[in-house]
Design an enzyme around this catalytic site. Structure first.
Site, mmCIF file in Angstrom:
data_model
loop_
_atom_site.group_PDB
_atom_site.id
_atom_site.type_symbol
_atom_site.label_atom_id
_atom_site.label_comp_id
_atom_site.label_asym_id
_atom_site.label_seq_id
_atom_site.Cartn_x
_atom_site.Cartn_y
_atom_site.Cartn_z
ATOM 1 N N LYS A 1 -12.336 -4.481 -6.808
ATOM 2 C CA LYS A 1 -13.174 -3.236 -7.310
ATOM 3 C C LYS A 1 -12.094 -2.073 -7.695
ATOM 4 O O LYS A 1 -12.506 -1.173 -8.371
ATOM 5 C CB LYS A 1 -13.979 -2.616 -6.268
ATOM 6 C CG LYS A 1 -13.163 -2.530 -5.047
ATOM 7 C CD LYS A 1 -14.153 -2.174 -3.925
ATOM 8 C CE LYS A 1 -13.411 -2.111 -2.589
ATOM 9 N NZ LYS A 1 -14.142 -2.774 -1.311
ATOM 10 N N LYS B 1 0.899 -1.355 -0.040
ATOM 11 C CA LYS B 1 -0.047 -0.059 0.064
ATOM 12 C C LYS B 1 0.831 1.331 -0.077
ATOM 13 O O LYS B 1 0.505 2.364 -0.545
ATOM 14 C CB LYS B 1 -0.931 -0.259 1.174
ATOM 15 C CG LYS B 1 -2.103 -0.912 0.966
ATOM 16 C CD LYS B 1 -3.190 -0.518 1.869
ATOM 17 C CE LYS B 1 -4.534 -1.488 1.658
ATOM 18 N NZ LYS B 1 -5.516 -1.407 2.793
ATOM 19 N N LYS C 1 -6.758 -11.610 -8.383
ATOM 20 C CA LYS C 1 -7.988 -11.581 -7.365
ATOM 21 C C LYS C 1 -9.215 -10.683 -8.019
ATOM 22 O O LYS C 1 -8.520 -9.458 -8.522
ATOM 23 C CB LYS C 1 -7.655 -11.346 -6.019
ATOM 24 C CG LYS C 1 -8.732 -11.699 -4.988
ATOM 25 C CD LYS C 1 -8.060 -11.545 -3.751
ATOM 26 C CE LYS C 1 -9.312 -10.981 -2.697
ATOM 27 N NZ LYS C 1 -8.777 -10.774 -1.403
#
Ligand code: TRP
Length: 341
Positions: A209, A124, A206
């Site tokens: 969104k 991240k 995976k």
């Protein structure tokens, strides 16, 4: 609560399960089949405590109006999926102040080096290089607080959260060792039927969104025509047969989805589509998903109209969560030596 009377006539305590999901955007078919559908199935066997992790969500920037909307939408949608408030507690993390409080305390029992090794933090911070905030770094100690406050025995987590759960266990054991047994050490809960749903456009990744290609994922609230269109465009292979096999990632993924929503086994699916092409198969998968989601979408449409009802649900759950978590937090504070107020 009486704890002295341990007669054999007392029913065995149900194990406590804690899990949470971030309300940071649309909930996808991947979230549903990979996690939420399992949550629903656990509610009879276990004492389930579920949360929307909105405090975790602000580790990346959220637009206020959208964030508020997404949180309410996620709450209504999870109820529509089948979280049953007669059986389970389902609250919004920021409504229960013990989470932020225990998280701070646990930060002081967590090493900088441990948090630096978290792969999600590394990923991240590479992705949000302009906002590597302390919350992003301390994310796992907040997650530990979520779990440990409820003395959870089991935590259903996907592969991406496994390292965080391991850290929660380490923090709990460390605290217990430094004082005296305080926290239950949580075990991962691996569901019997686990589904890892992949992108329809790149079945090696995976379903997410955050995928720029919106054809890669299905939102639980997608319209039937959009669901049909996305499945029709799903990536397959040139082999042409509906079979589960290595190297057929796209077809395997579609079979996984079809199997989850119809409860058919892979062999049954292979027989059903013997001699048929991918066109027929994709249409069947899309129709099955549409039918599976229809009652959820209908319940959602009703619930989201009734803001007062939703508010009463999350307020009541927050009250219950507070009273359970406060017991743990009070014990912790006493052991550390805070002067009682
Ligand atoms: N971090 C989890 C996720 O993004 C959500 C979460 C927050 C969670 N607190 C938790 C999951 C406690 C399990 C237990 O998926």
């Amino acid at each position: 609560m009486s704890t002295t009377n341990e007669t054999s006539t007392q029913p065995e305590r149900k194990k406590v399960i804690f899990s949470a999901i971030q309300p940071s955007g649309t909930i996808t078919l991947g979230n549903y089949l990979g996690a939420l559908k399992n949550w629903i199935a656990l509610q009879d066997e276990f004492r389930c405590i579920f949360a929307l992790a909105d405090l975790h969500a602000i580790t990346v920037r959220q637009e206020p109006a959208k964030f508020r909307h997404n949180t309410l939408e996620a709450y209504a949608l999870l109820l529509a999926c089948g979280i049953d408030l007669e059986k389970s507690i389902f609250f919004i993390q920021s409504h229960v102040h013990t989470h932020a409080e225990l998280a701070w305390i646990l930060n002081c029992y967590t090493q900088f080096g441990e948090l630096s090794r978290m792969t999600q933090f590394k990923d991240k911070s590479a992705k949000h290089a302009d906002n590597i905030n302390v919350g992003l770094f301390a994310y796992p100690s907040l997650m530990a607080a979520d779990i440990l406050l409820y003395q959870a025995d089991l935590v259903p987590v996907g592969a991406d959260q496994k390292q965080h759960l391991e850290l929660s266990r380490d923090i709990a054991a460390r605290f217990n060792g430094a004082y005296s047994p305080t926290f239950t050490i949580p075990d991962p809960y691996i569901p019997k039927t686990g589904a890892r749903i992949m992108s329809l456009q790149d079945p090696t990744k995976k379903m997410s969104k955050s995928d720029e290609n919106a054809n890669g994922w299905i939102a639980l609230l997608d319209k039937p025509e959009d669901i049909m269109r996305k499945f029709k465009r799903a990536v397959t292979d040139s082999d042409g047969g509906v079979r589960y096999a290595e190297g057929k990632d796209g077809v395997n993924n579609l079979m996984g989805i079809y199997s989850c929503v119809t409860e058919k086994r892979y062999e049954q699916i292979e027989t059903e589509f013997e001699g048929k092409g991918y066109g027929d198969f994709k249409t069947a998968v899309a129709e099955a998903v549409i039918e599976h989601l229809r009652p959820i979408q209908e319940r959602y449409a009703q619930l989201i109209q009734d803001k007062a009802y939703l508010q009463s649900c999350y307020a009541e759950s927050a009250q219950k969560a507070l009273s359970i978590s406060q017991r743990t937090l009070s014990k912790v504070m006493k052991k550390i030596g805070f002067l009682p107020g």
